[in-house]
Motif scaffolding. Structure first.
Motif, PDB file in Angstrom:
ATOM      1  N   LEU A 456       0.722  -1.303  -0.102  1.00  0.00           N
ATOM      2  CA  LEU A 456      -0.007   0.033   0.080  1.00  0.00           C
ATOM      3  C   LEU A 456       0.789   1.159  -0.024  1.00  0.00           C
ATOM      4  O   LEU A 456       0.545   2.325   0.354  1.00  0.00           O
ATOM      5  CB  LEU A 456      -0.986  -0.123   1.188  1.00  0.00           C
ATOM      6  N   ARG A 457       2.128   1.081  -0.410  1.00  0.00           N
ATOM      7  CA  ARG A 457       2.893   2.291  -0.460  1.00  0.00           C
ATOM      8  C   ARG A 457       2.595   3.418  -1.360  1.00  0.00           C
ATOM      9  O   ARG A 457       2.043   3.272  -2.276  1.00  0.00           O
ATOM     10  CB  ARG A 457       4.392   2.013  -0.994  1.00  0.00           C
ATOM     11  N   LEU A 458       2.436   4.696  -0.742  1.00  0.00           N
ATOM     12  CA  LEU A 458       2.160   5.928  -1.709  1.00  0.00           C
ATOM     13  C   LEU A 458       3.155   6.544  -2.230  1.00  0.00           C
ATOM     14  O   LEU A 458       4.385   6.483  -1.934  1.00  0.00           O
ATOM     15  CB  LEU A 458       1.420   6.996  -0.471  1.00  0.00           C
ATOM     16  N   SER A 459       3.084   7.250  -3.048  1.00  0.00           N
ATOM     17  CA  SER A 459       4.103   8.026  -3.900  1.00  0.00           C
ATOM     18  C   SER A 459       4.757   8.991  -3.065  1.00  0.00           C
ATOM     19  O   SER A 459       4.222   9.289  -1.893  1.00  0.00           O
ATOM     20  CB  SER A 459       3.384   8.553  -5.073  1.00  0.00           C
ATOM     21  N   THR A 460       6.181   9.206  -3.522  1.00  0.00           N
ATOM     22  CA  THR A 460       6.805  10.493  -2.496  1.00  0.00           C
ATOM     23  C   THR A 460       6.137  11.656  -2.379  1.00  0.00           C
ATOM     24  O   THR A 460       6.319  12.382  -1.458  1.00  0.00           O
ATOM     25  CB  THR A 460       8.297  10.300  -3.224  1.00  0.00           C
ATOM     26  N   PRO A 461       5.718  12.169  -3.653  1.00  0.00           N
ATOM     27  CA  PRO A 461       5.089  13.498  -3.389  1.00  0.00           C
ATOM     28  C   PRO A 461       3.883  13.481  -2.562  1.00  0.00           C
ATOM     29  O   PRO A 461       3.577  14.360  -1.803  1.00  0.00           O
ATOM     30  CB  PRO A 461       4.623  13.908  -4.948  1.00  0.00           C
ATOM     31  N   ARG A 464       5.255  13.810   1.132  1.00  0.00           N
ATOM     32  CA  ARG A 464       6.421  14.534   1.329  1.00  0.00           C
ATOM     33  C   ARG A 464       6.066  15.256   2.758  1.00  0.00           C
ATOM     34  O   ARG A 464       7.175  15.531   3.459  1.00  0.00           O
ATOM     35  CB  ARG A 464       6.263  15.934   0.090  1.00  0.00           C
ATOM     36  N   ILE A 465       4.925  15.827   3.182  1.00  0.00           N
ATOM     37  CA  ILE A 465       4.938  16.399   4.466  1.00  0.00           C
ATOM     38  C   ILE A 465       5.192  15.717   5.492  1.00  0.00           C
ATOM     39  O   ILE A 465       5.636  15.912   6.529  1.00  0.00           O
ATOM     40  CB  ILE A 465       3.538  17.110   4.481  1.00  0.00           C
ATOM     41  N   LEU A 466       4.747  14.163   5.291  1.00  0.00           N
ATOM     42  CA  LEU A 466       5.020  13.364   6.758  1.00  0.00           C
ATOM     43  C   LEU A 466       6.609  13.003   6.553  1.00  0.00           C
ATOM     44  O   LEU A 466       7.318  12.825   7.549  1.00  0.00           O
ATOM     45  CB  LEU A 466       4.294  12.075   6.112  1.00  0.00           C
ATOM     46  N   ASP A 467       7.070  12.775   5.289  1.00  0.00           N
ATOM     47  CA  ASP A 467       8.430  12.843   5.315  1.00  0.00           C
ATOM     48  C   ASP A 467       9.213  13.935   5.900  1.00  0.00           C
ATOM     49  O   ASP A 467      10.338  13.713   6.699  1.00  0.00           O
ATOM     50  CB  ASP A 467       9.087  12.450   3.821  1.00  0.00           C
ATOM     51  N   HIS A 496     -12.128   7.780  -2.588  1.00  0.00           N
ATOM     52  CA  HIS A 496     -10.960   7.419  -3.212  1.00  0.00           C
ATOM     53  C   HIS A 496     -10.247   6.379  -3.109  1.00  0.00           C
ATOM     54  O   HIS A 496     -10.255   5.492  -2.365  1.00  0.00           O
ATOM     55  CB  HIS A 496      -9.734   8.511  -2.678  1.00  0.00           C
ATOM     56  N   ASP A 497      -9.621   5.857  -4.386  1.00  0.00           N
ATOM     57  CA  ASP A 497      -9.156   4.462  -4.481  1.00  0.00           C
ATOM     58  C   ASP A 497      -7.871   4.239  -3.583  1.00  0.00           C
ATOM     59  O   ASP A 497      -7.358   3.371  -3.245  1.00  0.00           O
ATOM     60  CB  ASP A 497      -8.588   4.334  -5.916  1.00  0.00           C
ATOM     61  N   ALA A 498      -7.125   5.683  -3.365  1.00  0.00           N
ATOM     62  CA  ALA A 498      -5.864   5.579  -2.595  1.00  0.00           C
ATOM     63  C   ALA A 498      -5.757   7.179  -1.882  1.00  0.00           C
ATOM     64  O   ALA A 498      -6.400   8.042  -2.415  1.00  0.00           O
ATOM     65  CB  ALA A 498      -4.667   5.365  -3.334  1.00  0.00           C
ATOM     66  N   PRO A 499      -5.133   7.335  -0.975  1.00  0.00           N
ATOM     67  CA  PRO A 499      -5.055   8.709  -0.197  1.00  0.00           C
ATOM     68  C   PRO A 499      -4.398   9.577  -1.259  1.00  0.00           C
ATOM     69  O   PRO A 499      -3.230   9.356  -1.764  1.00  0.00           O
ATOM     70  CB  PRO A 499      -4.293   8.342   0.951  1.00  0.00           C
TER      71      PRO A 499
END
Length: 518
Positions: A456-461, A464-467, A496-499
């Motif tokens: 379920l990994r989300l994209s880096t963009p 970004r705020i969490l990173d 939504h299909d993903a956050p």
């Protein structure tokens, strides 16, 4: 004389074990001995059984009676073994015919009446799992026992009637004894004159749009929640309405919850399958034993286990003993409580939603500019430090509840009610189940970090705020994962299909302590 053998069930926590009850009648002076690690209440069974048999018309032998409960190494407690011991003694005296693999669970009254006992549901579940579906219980426990699929239950009111059905000579049996109405009937049941309580509804909550949204998100993803605000802001009112937003329990969940409450409640014939999530609200003076479980002898479940699959609400959370609060850290992660005592250990399920409510300071007025607050900075820090950082790090949503303004204090009927919000929660839970079932999970709150950062990994963009928050030390690794879980719940509510990045930002905002530091 023959050796009598019957069966019963010993409960250790929610786990039940078949106990073989042997009885032997010797040729020596009168005595009654019970072997097999009995507790005090079980040792008292000797006099109950003698009197019950005498008053039922089937007096026990006047020679030495030895009852042995196997396995001897398993602790046994309670009066639920009375009937099994009595039937084994009658078998040894050849007063009745063999009963086969029937399991007997009931307490005996001195008049021969069969009385209900606690924990019938988990005991019968254990008997059926072990391959002993034939069960005899007190008539008042029969309805509860019949909730177990596959169980063939017979409920009796008296020992005499049971002995008659097992082949005893009817000539001397007290078959005309009328036990009368059950003593354990629910005083608030049908015909008592007290109608059902009106369930708390969200339409009673005026204003508090942010808190209402946070409650909806918490219900949708099974997230833990901290509400901080001044007295009278509505924290307790909001927490009381959370169970109404949760979906009904499935069959397996309902059996788990009902089994726990069967073990905790007083013996009763009114136990029904609990389909609604439970709600526990212990007082802040409650001890660790009351909330976590324990006690003398074998440990018993506490409020945390009674709230399994439901809500555990701790009002005035900083007023609880810090050790009690920190003891909740284990079940918040594992969903289970393992309690060790000298007499043994017991494991109880405890997968609950924790809701904490707290004032901002001891006087409760440190909100806004805090001009009315009389607390010193040191007093505030000490008050807030009563809830430890490791505990708060496990709480997904940390929200400040403001006082309701005059503009927001409208007519309650104008606010959205529980039914419509609960419908959105059910839809979000359905989306979660479809996505997480291959991983053996049901809600977003259960998803481990390896799945969040793997499949379920989300994209880096998107993250970004969490990173950035993790890099600055504002979020811990655990907090990072919990914000991701919140983001998935927000996505499920928004279909939504993903956050996306907005969902992640909103999720971080719900974890207010971290968001305020960015």
């Amino acid at each position: 004389m023959a050796l009598g053998r019957t069966y019963s069930v010993a409960l250790v926590g929610l786990n039940g074990y078949i106990v073989e009850v042997e009885a032997d009648i010797g040729q020596t002076l009168p005595a009654f001995v019970i072997l097999g690690l009995p507790d005090a209440s079980l040792n008292e069974a000797k006099e109950r059984i003698r009197s019950a048999a005498q008053n039922s018309g089937i007096p026990l032998s006047r020679r030495k009676i030895t009852a042995n409960l196997i396995p001897a190494s398993l602790p046994k407690r309670g009066s639920g073994f009375d009937l099994a011991i009595a039937m084994s003694v009658l078998l040894a005296a050849e007063d009745i015919r063999p009963t086969g693999r029937t399991v007997f669970i009931a307490e005996l009254g001195l008049d021969g009446r069969l009385r209900p006992v606690r924990g019938i549901l988990p005991a019968v579940m254990a008997a059926v799992r072990a391959g002993y579906p034939e069960v005899v219980v007190a008539r008042a426990n029969a309805a509860e026992a019949e909730l177990v699929p596959g169980a063939r239950v017979r409920g009796y009111a008296t020992l005499a009637r049971l002995a008659f059905d097992c082949g005893a000579d009817p000539q001397d049996l007290a078959l005309d004894f009328d036990p009368g109405p059950e003593d354990s009937e629910d005083p608030d049941g049908p015909g008592s004159g007290t109608g059902p309580a009106l369930a708390p509804d969200m339409c009673d909550v005026s204003g508090q749009a942010a808190a209402r949204r946070a409650l909806e998100v918490a219900a949708a993803g099974a997230h833990h929640l901290l509400l901080t605000g001044p007295p009278g802001a509505g924290k307790t009112m909001l927490a009381e309405r959370l169970p109404g937003l949760l979906p009904d329990l499935g069959d397996t969940e309902a059996m788990e919850v009902t089994a726990i409450h069967s073990l905790c409640s007083l013996p009763s014939g009114s136990m029904q399958l609990l389909r609604r999530p439970p709600y526990e609200n212990p007082h802040h003076t409650a001890t660790a034993v009351a909330i976590i479980g324990g006690g003398s002898g074998l440990p018993r479940p506490g409020a945390a286990s009674r709230a399994h699959r439901g809500v555990l609400f701790l009002d005035e959370a900083p007023e609880y003993d810090r050790g009690v609060l920190d003891a909740l850290r284990q079940p918040l992660e594992s969903g289970e409580l393992v309690i060790h005592r000298s007499a043994g250990s017991a494991a109880y399920p405890a997968r609950f939603q924790l809701v904490l409510a707290a004032n901002p300071c001891p006087c409760g007025k440190a909100t806004g500019k805090g001009v009315d607050c009389i607390c010193t900075p040191t007093m505030r820090r000490r008050y807030q430090a009563r809830m430890s950082g490791p505990l708060l790090d496990r709480v997904d949503i940390q929200l400040e509840v403001e006082r309701v303004s005059l503009a927001g204090f409208g007519q309650p009927a104008a606010e959205e009610g529980t039914a419509s919000i609960a419908a959105r929660v059910r839809a979000a839970r359905s989306r979660q189940l479809d996505r997480l079932l291959p991983f053996g999970m049901e809600t977003n709150a259960q998803v481990p970090g390896r799945v969040l950062r793997g499949v379920l990994r989300l994209s880096t963009p998107t993250t970004r705020i969490l990173d950035y928050a993790l890099e600055r030390g504002v979020l811990t690794a655990r907090g990072y994962d919990r914000v991701l879980r919140l983001a998935w719940t927000l996505a499920d509510l928004s279909l939504h299909d993903a956050p996306d990045a907005d969902d992640v930002g909103q999720a971080l905002g719900l974890r207010q302590a971290a968001a305020a530091s960015l």
